[in-house]
Structures are given as C-alpha cells and as structure tokens.
Design a protein around this motif. Structure first.
Motif, PDB file in Angstrom:
ATOM      1  N   GLU A   1     -49.385  14.797  -6.489  1.00 21.63           N
ATOM      2  CA  GLU A   1     -48.821  16.096  -6.855  1.00 21.63           C
ATOM      3  C   GLU A   1     -49.500  17.232  -6.084  1.00 21.63           C
ATOM      4  O   GLU A   1     -48.856  18.216  -5.708  1.00 21.63           O
ATOM      5  CB  GLU A   1     -48.956  16.317  -8.354  1.00 21.63           C
ATOM      6  N   ILE A   2     -50.790  17.091  -5.862  1.00 19.17           N
ATOM      7  CA  ILE A   2     -51.504  18.102  -5.070  1.00 19.17           C
ATOM      8  C   ILE A   2     -50.967  18.114  -3.645  1.00 19.17           C
ATOM      9  O   ILE A   2     -50.713  19.178  -3.065  1.00 19.17           O
ATOM     10  CB  ILE A   2     -53.018  17.825  -5.083  1.00 19.17           C
ATOM     11  N   GLU A   3     -50.792  16.923  -3.070  1.00 16.19           N
ATOM     12  CA  GLU A   3     -50.275  16.835  -1.696  1.00 16.19           C
ATOM     13  C   GLU A   3     -48.869  17.425  -1.609  1.00 16.19           C
ATOM     14  O   GLU A   3     -48.545  18.172  -0.680  1.00 16.19           O
ATOM     15  CB  GLU A   3     -50.267  15.372  -1.238  1.00 16.19           C
ATOM     16  N   ALA A   4     -48.030  17.101  -2.597  1.00 15.10           N
ATOM     17  CA  ALA A   4     -46.668  17.641  -2.589  1.00 15.10           C
ATOM     18  C   ALA A   4     -46.697  19.155  -2.723  1.00 15.10           C
ATOM     19  O   ALA A   4     -45.951  19.873  -2.039  1.00 15.10           O
ATOM     20  CB  ALA A   4     -45.848  17.018  -3.714  1.00 15.10           C
ATOM     21  N   GLY A   5     -47.564  19.652  -3.597  1.00 16.77           N
ATOM     22  CA  GLY A   5     -47.663  21.098  -3.778  1.00 16.77           C
ATOM     23  C   GLY A   5     -48.149  21.821  -2.545  1.00 16.77           C
ATOM     24  O   GLY A   5     -47.796  22.988  -2.310  1.00 16.77           O
ATOM     25  N   ARG A   6     -48.953  21.142  -1.746  1.00 21.82           N
ATOM     26  CA  ARG A   6     -49.458  21.746  -0.505  1.00 21.82           C
ATOM     27  C   ARG A   6     -48.501  21.534   0.669  1.00 21.82           C
ATOM     28  O   ARG A   6     -48.805  21.894   1.798  1.00 21.82           O
ATOM     29  CB  ARG A   6     -50.821  21.148  -0.158  1.00 21.82           C
ATOM     30  N   GLY A   7     -47.332  20.923   0.387  1.00 24.67           N
ATOM     31  CA  GLY A   7     -46.350  20.688   1.446  1.00 24.67           C
ATOM     32  C   GLY A   7     -46.621  19.447   2.270  1.00 24.67           C
ATOM     33  O   GLY A   7     -45.966  19.222   3.291  1.00 24.67           O
ATOM     34  N   ARG A   8     -47.559  18.597   1.828  1.00 22.42           N
ATOM     35  CA  ARG A   8     -47.884  17.368   2.551  1.00 22.42           C
ATOM     36  C   ARG A   8     -47.075  16.225   1.917  1.00 22.42           C
ATOM     37  O   ARG A   8     -47.626  15.336   1.262  1.00 22.42           O
ATOM     38  CB  ARG A   8     -49.382  17.112   2.482  1.00 22.42           C
ATOM     39  N   TYR A   9     -45.764  16.296   2.133  1.00 23.05           N
ATOM     40  CA  TYR A   9     -44.852  15.391   1.443  1.00 23.05           C
ATOM     41  C   TYR A   9     -45.029  13.937   1.840  1.00 23.05           C
ATOM     42  O   TYR A   9     -44.906  13.039   0.990  1.00 23.05           O
ATOM     43  CB  TYR A   9     -43.407  15.831   1.682  1.00 23.05           C
ATOM     44  N   GLN A  10     -45.303  13.669   3.097  1.00 19.59           N
ATOM     45  CA  GLN A  10     -45.447  12.284   3.528  1.00 19.59           C
ATOM     46  C   GLN A  10     -46.621  11.608   2.822  1.00 19.59           C
ATOM     47  O   GLN A  10     -46.512  10.459   2.385  1.00 19.59           O
ATOM     48  CB  GLN A  10     -45.626  12.219   5.048  1.00 19.59           C
TER      49      GLN A  10
ATOM     50  N   ARG B   1     -48.444   7.822  -1.637  1.00 24.95           N
ATOM     51  CA  ARG B   1     -49.136   7.536  -2.895  1.00 24.95           C
ATOM     52  C   ARG B   1     -48.153   7.103  -3.978  1.00 24.95           C
ATOM     53  O   ARG B   1     -48.415   6.163  -4.736  1.00 24.95           O
ATOM     54  CB  ARG B   1     -49.916   8.768  -3.349  1.00 24.95           C
ATOM     55  N   TYR B   2     -46.998   7.785  -4.056  1.00 25.00           N
ATOM     56  CA  TYR B   2     -46.037   7.433  -5.096  1.00 25.00           C
ATOM     57  C   TYR B   2     -45.374   6.084  -4.813  1.00 25.00           C
ATOM     58  O   TYR B   2     -44.979   5.373  -5.750  1.00 25.00           O
ATOM     59  CB  TYR B   2     -44.987   8.525  -5.249  1.00 25.00           C
TER      60      TYR B   2
ATOM     61  N   ARG C   1     -44.659   0.674  -6.780  1.00 25.41           N
ATOM     62  CA  ARG C   1     -44.763  -0.787  -6.640  1.00 25.41           C
ATOM     63  C   ARG C   1     -45.609  -1.397  -7.760  1.00 25.41           C
ATOM     64  O   ARG C   1     -45.328  -2.485  -8.243  1.00 25.41           O
ATOM     65  CB  ARG C   1     -45.360  -1.155  -5.271  1.00 25.41           C
ATOM     66  N   ARG C   2     -46.636  -0.653  -8.184  1.00 19.68           N
ATOM     67  CA  ARG C   2     -47.472  -1.151  -9.281  1.00 19.68           C
ATOM     68  C   ARG C   2     -46.702  -1.174 -10.593  1.00 19.68           C
ATOM     69  O   ARG C   2     -46.863  -2.085 -11.410  1.00 19.68           O
ATOM     70  CB  ARG C   2     -48.699  -0.248  -9.452  1.00 19.68           C
ATOM     71  N   SER C   3     -45.879  -0.146 -10.811  1.00 14.07           N
ATOM     72  CA  SER C   3     -45.144  -0.020 -12.074  1.00 14.07           C
ATOM     73  C   SER C   3     -43.686   0.313 -11.774  1.00 14.07           C
ATOM     74  O   SER C   3     -43.267   1.473 -11.846  1.00 14.07           O
ATOM     75  CB  SER C   3     -45.772   1.077 -12.946  1.00 14.07           C
ATOM     76  N   PRO C   4     -42.880  -0.689 -11.426  1.00 15.08           N
ATOM     77  CA  PRO C   4     -41.496  -0.437 -10.978  1.00 15.08           C
ATOM     78  C   PRO C   4     -40.630   0.297 -11.993  1.00 15.08           C
ATOM     79  O   PRO C   4     -39.733   1.033 -11.625  1.00 15.08           O
ATOM     80  CB  PRO C   4     -40.960  -1.851 -10.714  1.00 15.08           C
ATOM     81  N   GLN C   5     -40.876   0.100 -13.287  1.00 21.46           N
ATOM     82  CA  GLN C   5     -40.023   0.709 -14.306  1.00 21.46           C
ATOM     83  C   GLN C   5     -40.568   2.032 -14.824  1.00 21.46           C
ATOM     84  O   GLN C   5     -40.068   2.572 -15.803  1.00 21.46           O
ATOM     85  CB  GLN C   5     -39.860  -0.269 -15.482  1.00 21.46           C
ATOM     86  N   SER C   6     -41.581   2.546 -14.182  1.00 20.66           N
ATOM     87  CA  SER C   6     -42.232   3.758 -14.672  1.00 20.66           C
ATOM     88  C   SER C   6     -41.564   5.012 -14.123  1.00 20.66           C
ATOM     89  O   SER C   6     -40.602   4.941 -13.348  1.00 20.66           O
ATOM     90  CB  SER C   6     -43.708   3.758 -14.269  1.00 20.66           C
ATOM     91  N   ARG C   7     -42.121   6.157 -14.516  1.00 20.55           N
ATOM     92  CA  ARG C   7     -41.615   7.450 -14.036  1.00 20.55           C
ATOM     93  C   ARG C   7     -41.916   7.670 -12.562  1.00 20.55           C
ATOM     94  O   ARG C   7     -41.361   8.587 -11.942  1.00 20.55           O
ATOM     95  CB  ARG C   7     -42.248   8.574 -14.845  1.00 20.55           C
ATOM     96  N   TYR C   8     -42.786   6.824 -11.986  1.00 27.28           N
ATOM     97  CA  TYR C   8     -43.199   7.044 -10.605  1.00 27.28           C
ATOM     98  C   TYR C   8     -42.032   6.925  -9.633  1.00 27.28           C
ATOM     99  O   TYR C   8     -41.955   7.661  -8.648  1.00 27.28           O
ATOM    100  CB  TYR C   8     -44.302   6.058 -10.217  1.00 27.28           C
ATOM    101  N   SER C   9     -41.117   5.990  -9.900  1.00 29.69           N
ATOM    102  CA  SER C   9     -39.974   5.822  -8.988  1.00 29.69           C
ATOM    103  C   SER C   9     -39.097   7.065  -8.973  1.00 29.69           C
ATOM    104  O   SER C   9     -38.644   7.511  -7.904  1.00 29.69           O
ATOM    105  CB  SER C   9     -39.161   4.599  -9.412  1.00 29.69           C
TER     106      SER C   9
ATOM    107  N   ILE D   1     -39.617  13.814  -4.781  1.00 37.24           N
ATOM    108  CA  ILE D   1     -40.457  14.319  -3.688  1.00 37.24           C
ATOM    109  C   ILE D   1     -39.791  14.042  -2.340  1.00 37.24           C
ATOM    110  O   ILE D   1     -39.886  14.867  -1.414  1.00 37.24           O
ATOM    111  CB  ILE D   1     -41.865  13.708  -3.758  1.00 37.24           C
ATOM    112  N   LYS D   2     -39.115  12.926  -2.233  1.00 35.90           N
ATOM    113  CA  LYS D   2     -38.364  12.660  -0.990  1.00 35.90           C
ATOM    114  C   LYS D   2     -37.304  13.739  -0.771  1.00 35.90           C
ATOM    115  O   LYS D   2     -37.084  14.202   0.353  1.00 35.90           O
ATOM    116  CB  LYS D   2     -37.712  11.281  -1.055  1.00 35.90           C
ATOM    117  N   GLU D   3     -36.663  14.129  -1.877  1.00 39.01           N
ATOM    118  CA  GLU D   3     -35.661  15.190  -1.779  1.00 39.01           C
ATOM    119  C   GLU D   3     -36.315  16.513  -1.387  1.00 39.01           C
ATOM    120  O   GLU D   3     -35.775  17.264  -0.567  1.00 39.01           O
ATOM    121  CB  GLU D   3     -34.935  15.339  -3.110  1.00 39.01           C
ATOM    122  N   GLN D   4     -37.507  16.779  -1.960  1.00 44.20           N
ATOM    123  CA  GLN D   4     -38.230  18.002  -1.588  1.00 44.20           C
ATOM    124  C   GLN D   4     -38.605  17.980  -0.112  1.00 44.20           C
ATOM    125  O   GLN D   4     -38.535  19.016   0.568  1.00 44.20           O
ATOM    126  CB  GLN D   4     -39.488  18.131  -2.444  1.00 44.20           C
TER     127      GLN D   4
END
Length: 427
Positions: A241-250, A255-256, A261-269, A275-278
């Motif tokens: 979230e810090i990276e996204a907020g600083r405009g470091r989307y890649q 990280r996401y 991959r660790r938690s496929p059914q979680s909110r992370y996906s 963030i990809k859309e951002q």
C-alpha cells in the motif's frame, strides 16, 4: 532503710506500669503489596541527629507492621520535637493514603515534593499517589526522572517498567478505538515508550497510510521489515500500500501477486486488480482520467474511454480515411474521436461537417452506442441481430434498463459497460 526500700520499689513499679502503656519497638518488617514501593521516608533526605533518627525508625517500623495508631502517635511526638522534619510528615501522608484519605495524602505529598525537589522519597510517594489516582503518565514521568538520578532506590526501576507497560497499554488501547487523526499521536507516543511493539507500530503504519502519509509510514515500518516479522502478510500488505501510494505500482503489484498466491481466496486478489487498474490509469493520458471521473460524459469522453479500454479499437487495422470534422481541432480527445469515426461509431454530419464532441451522452445513447460497438467489432453474438436485441444475445446488461432515457451517464458507468463489451469480444 525499710522506708527507702519501699520508696524504691514504688518507683520501679510505676516505671514498669508506665512502660506497659507504650508499645514495644517491633522488629523491622518486610514491606508487602504496594508498600514495598513506598521507600523509607528518610531516603534522599539529609540525615537527622541520632535521637530524631531513632524516633523516626520506630514510627516507620510500626507503619510497616500495619500499626498505624502507634505509628501516628510516634509521628506526632516526633513532629512536636522537630516540626520541620519532612520524613515524619511524609510518613503521616503515607498512612493517610493507606487509610483511604487519598486527597489529604496527595496534597501533603505534592507539597513536600515541591518544597524539596531533590527529596527522593517524596518523589517516589508522589509517583505512587499518581498511580493510585490512575494518572499513569504522571507516575511514569516522575519515576523516569528519579531513575535518572544516581543511587536511585532499586524499586524505582521495577516501578518504572510497570508504569511504562501500563502507559503503553493505555495509549495503544485508546489508539485502537480512535479515528486516524486522533490515533496517530497516541501511537507515536506509545512507540517512544516501547519501540519494539510490532502491533502498535503496524497500526501506526496503517493509520498513516489512511492519511496518505506514505513517507512517514515507510520510515515507521522499516524496523519491522528488518526483523523476523518482515515477511508477515500484513507487513507485506502495508508495504504494498505504501508503494502504491507513492506511485510505485509495479513494486506494489509484485507484493500483492505473492500475497494472492499465498491466499488465493483472500482480499489480496481483489486489491491486486485494483492496483493494476490504478497503474493503468496512471499511465493513461489526462483526457482518459477526466472522462472516467466525469459525472456526465460527452461523446468525446465516450470515444476516449472506448479507445483506451478496447484494444480491438485502439489497434484496429485497415481503417478507412475518416471524413473531416471541423469541430474537433481543439478537443482533448481528438485522436480518439477520429478513431470512433473510422470504426463507424460516430457520424460526421454531411452538411455541417460536425461530429458534436461535446454532445451529452444519456442512458439511451450509451445503450445504442454500446450495442452498435458490439456489432462493429464483430462480436459473434451480435451478428445479424437487431440492435435492440444485442445485449440479450451477448449476455450484456442493458445500461439503460430501469432509467429515464435522458439520464446523464457517469464515466464509471460507461467504463463498466465497455469492460463488459471487452469480455464479450475476447471470448
């Protein structure tokens, strides 16, 4: 001689009788409970003469035995002899404190501490009164100042640690129920007391992220990143979230992707897609962002959204030369409008040579253009299908359903319809 012996016996008897009315001096007791933190009242006070010290020792021992009546009697005698002897007044205040007269004790102890700033015992008692009153911060401040002095009583370090832990928990508990603005200073203070508190540090990071204070959040989280807790999911999420907020989307996307991959059914996906859309949005021209956030789009806005969201439009091949439109020279989405003309979505008036880029798009127009777009881009489900049946044939929700035909269309609503069209075209 007999008379002399009789008189002597009477004197001895009276003496013995008199002694029986005075309690004998108890042995030195070990303080129990909170009393073990109330140091000897003579601690840090200039030494008194032998007689005064002996009398004070007796009063102190009776206090430790819990015999407050005798302790008070000894204190009263001592204060009559030496009215300015502060340890006697301090011990009297301690008895008041133990017997529930907190206000009287507090006033006396604070007065002694103010009158004798270097008087260690008075400062210790002052801290204990603060703790008893629930003023943990004040107690912590006092104990911290005492601990900094040379030859501080051994109990001070123990009590300082207890006060620190209690104050930290109070601050942390208050921060967890406060809003972002109120919680941030509470958490900053809590971390000055316990810098190693991972949960408090991470909560501060998340509250700072919520306030878009990304640089401070990155600095605050660094000790966790460098620790064994650095790979925790919630730590990696905060970093993303810090990276996204600083405009470091890649970096945020990487990280996401790991978290997803660790938690496929979680909110992370879901957050990964956002963030990809951002990231996509950040790399698109200003006219796209303006169109997307518009509350009432125009033909120009629709052309821009279609161009940048549909690769089949943006990379269309073998398109005819468009007719000239005289009213798009200074339009921000000029190239996108031209592409909409080329694919046949917009017509140029043959008489006025205008395409009307600023004409509002209402619900009816969006439905018409969307159905037409599916046909123009060759969606199999739209071939040879009447325009009013295209949505049903292609399984796309009609954007005008349930709306007044003249209802203005937002950029977000139009983008959603275009996304649905893109899914159909990619089948």
């Amino acid at each position: 001689m007999l008379k002399s012996l009789f008189v002597s016996s009477i004197v001895v008897l009276l003496a013995l009788t008199g002694c029986s009315t005075t309690a004998s001096l108890p042995t030195h007791a070990t303080p129990q409970g909170d009393d073990r933190y109330l140091v000897d009242p003579r601690t840090g006070y200039p030494p008194a003469d032998t007689d005064t010290d002996r009398r004070m020792e007796a009063a102190w021992r009776f206090y430790l035995q819990g015999n407050y009546t005798e302790a008070r009697r000894r204190i009263a005698d001592l204060r009559t002899r030496t009215p300015d002897y502060a340890p006697a007044a301090l011990l009297a205040a301690a008895i008041d404190l133990r017997e529930g007269r907190a206000d009287a004790a507090r006033g006396a102890i604070n007065g002694l501490a103010d009158q004798h700033p270097a008087y260690t015992a008075a400062r210790v008692y002052q801290a204990e009164v603060a703790l008893a009153a629930g003023n943990t911060r004040r107690a912590w401040e006092i104990y911290r100042s005492i601990a900094a002095q040379p030859n501080a009583p051994p109990t001070v370090a123990t009590r300082l640690t207890m006060a620190e832990n209690r104050l930290f928990e109070e601050l942390f508990a208050a921060a967890r129920t406060a809003d972002d603005i109120a919680s941030i200073p509470l958490l900053r203070e809590a971390l000055t007391i316990n810098p190693a508190a991972v949960e408090a540090r991470l909560l501060l990071v998340n509250r700072l992220i919520g306030r878009a204070q990304y640089e401070e959040a990155r600095r605050i989280i660094q000790p966790i990143v460098s620790s064994p807790d650095g790979e925790r999911d919630d730590v990696q999420e905060a970093l993303a979230e810090i990276e996204a907020g600083r405009g470091r989307y890649q970096e945020a996307i990487k990280r996401y992707e790991i978290l997803a991959r660790r938690s496929p059914q979680s909110r992370y996906s879901q957050r990964l897609e956002q963030i990809k859309e951002q990231w996509t949005l950040a790399n698109l021209p200003q006219q796209y962002r303006s169109a997307l956030e518009s509350q009432a789009i125009t033909r120009s806005d629709l052309a821009v959204l279609i161009y940048w969201k549909l690769s089949s439009v943006r990379f269309a091949q073998n398109l005819p030369t468009p007719p000239i439109a005289i009213d798009i020279a200074d339009v921000a989405g000029r190239d996108e409008i031209i592409r909409a003309i080329q694919i046949g979505l917009f017509d140029v008036d043959p008489v006025t040579r205008r395409v009307s880029p600023f004409r509002p798009i209402n619900a009816a127009a969006l439905a018409r253009h969307s159905a037409r777009l599916l046909q123009l881009r060759g969606a199999p489900c739209a071939r040879a299908v009447p325009l009013d049946l295209v949505f049903e044939s292609c399984g796309v929700a009609d954007p005008s359903a349930g709306l007044d035909p003249e209802t203005p269309v937002t950029g977000r609503a139009a983008a959603k319809v275009i996304d649905d069209i893109d899914h159909v075209l990619q089948r």
